[in-house]
Scaffold this motif. Structure first.
Motif, PDB file in Angstrom:
ATOM      1  N   VAL A  44       0.805  -1.358  -0.194  1.00 33.66           N
ATOM      2  CA  VAL A  44      -0.045  -0.003  -0.034  1.00 33.66           C
ATOM      3  C   VAL A  44       0.820   1.272   0.161  1.00 33.66           C
ATOM      4  N   GLY A  45       0.669   2.050  -1.044  1.00 37.93           N
ATOM      5  CA  GLY A  45       1.392   3.313  -1.114  1.00 37.93           C
ATOM      6  C   GLY A  45       0.510   4.580  -0.845  1.00 37.93           C
ATOM      7  N   LEU A  46       0.894   5.449   0.012  1.00 36.06           N
ATOM      8  CA  LEU A  46       0.014   6.596   0.132  1.00 36.06           C
ATOM      9  C   LEU A  46       0.908   7.987   0.019  1.00 36.06           C
ATOM     10  N   SER A  47       0.373   8.871  -0.572  1.00 35.30           N
ATOM     11  CA  SER A  47       1.048  10.145  -0.765  1.00 35.30           C
ATOM     12  C   SER A  47       0.052  11.384  -0.547  1.00 35.30           C
ATOM     13  N   ALA A  48       0.687  12.310  -0.294  1.00 34.63           N
ATOM     14  CA  ALA A  48      -0.098  13.550   0.014  1.00 34.63           C
ATOM     15  C   ALA A  48       0.962  14.787   0.357  1.00 34.63           C
ATOM     16  N   ARG A  49       0.413  16.127  -0.003  1.00 29.53           N
ATOM     17  CA  ARG A  49       1.298  17.224   0.529  1.00 29.53           C
ATOM     18  C   ARG A  49       1.414  17.332   2.077  1.00 29.53           C
ATOM     19  N   ILE A  50       2.131  18.034   2.553  1.00 24.26           N
ATOM     20  CA  ILE A  50       2.171  18.231   3.953  1.00 24.26           C
ATOM     21  C   ILE A  50       1.111  19.103   4.272  1.00 24.26           C
ATOM     22  N   GLY A  51       0.655  20.068   3.657  1.00 25.26           N
ATOM     23  CA  GLY A  51      -0.424  21.061   4.165  1.00 25.26           C
ATOM     24  C   GLY A  51      -1.626  20.225   4.125  1.00 25.26           C
ATOM     25  N   THR A  52      -1.770  19.357   3.286  1.00 26.78           N
ATOM     26  CA  THR A  52      -3.211  18.269   3.246  1.00 26.78           C
ATOM     27  C   THR A  52      -3.145  17.639   4.713  1.00 26.78           C
ATOM     28  N   LEU A  53      -2.317  16.955   4.837  1.00 25.29           N
ATOM     29  CA  LEU A  53      -2.045  15.899   6.095  1.00 25.29           C
ATOM     30  C   LEU A  53      -2.039  16.781   7.259  1.00 25.29           C
TER      31      LEU A  53
END
Length: 230
Positions: free
Chosen positions: A178-187
């Motif tokens: 499982v791979g998860l990615s997002a911008r720091i602001g979104t997190l």
């Protein structure tokens, strides 16, 4: 004196503008994690264009010395381990936290990407076939309820989930990646939305685990201590 104050204000505005730009750039950095599990657990973290493995740690040539053995700790010095959640605990947590998770993901505006998503879960049904069949139905219902909802809230291009029962096995077998990615602001936005509901559930969970049921084969005295039956 007036010119000095004007310079200080001007420098303060410049500093605030620089900090705002740096904070904006930090929030735009994309981070991610890739978890592979099965025979071995491998966790890889991505920070911008950099990738590095955090678990298991890669062995270095200089670190060939054997680790020093820690002296045994007394029973009083041991830290209390976090209570291991059961299948029912996970199901209860999902039901309690799902509204908050859905709200947080909705605010992210599909800012999270899960790719790849490949899961294979084989339940062991040798000891309790009826319980395994019930868990199988619950997992199937959860998957086909949660996955379509996630596809509307985030980017989930190719989900592959396989659930089965092996009545000749005792333990559960799970594998995949499982791979998860997002911008720091979104997190950060999601974390702020989930912080209070998750903390409430955690406190309730720990409180429930501390309440141990009384033993059936023993008796208790007036002080609540167990004593053997005559």
């Amino acid at each position: 004196m007036g010119e000095t104050k004007m310079r200080i204000r001007k420098n303060g505005r410049i500093l605030a503008a620089v900090l705002a730009v740096l904070l904006l750039l930090l929030c735009l950095i994309r981070v991610g994690v890739l978890v592979r599990f099965g025979n071995e657990l491998i966790v890889t973290v991505r920070l911008g264009v950099f990738r590095f493995q955090v678990f298991p740690e890669k062995k270095r040539a200089k670190e060939k010395q054997k680790p020093k053995r820690k002296p045994p700790q007394s029973a009083k010095g041991k830290k209390q381990a976090f209570p291991k959640p059961t299948f029912s605990d996970v199901r209860e947590a999902a039901g309690v936290l799902w509204p908050s998770i859905k709200k947080a993901l909705g605010r992210s505006r599909r800012g999270i990407r899960i790719d790849p998503m490949e899961l294979s879960v084989v339940l062991g049904g040798q000891e309790e076939p009826a319980d395994a069949a019930q868990q199988y139905g619950t997992l199937q219902g959860t998957v086909w309820t949660v996955v379509p909802a996630l596809e509307q809230l985030l980017v989930l291009p190719h989900p592959r989930i396989h659930i089965d029962i092996d009545f000749s096995a005792e333990m559960v077998r799970a594998s995949g990646q499982v791979g998860l990615s997002a911008r720091i602001g979104t997190l950060v936005r999601i974390g702020l939305t989930l912080a209070i509901p998750a903390l409430r559930w955690l406190l309730t969970y720990l409180k429930k685990k501390k309440q141990r049921p009384a033993r059936k084969d023993g008796m208790t005295d007036g002080n609540g201590k167990e004593k053997s039956a005559a």
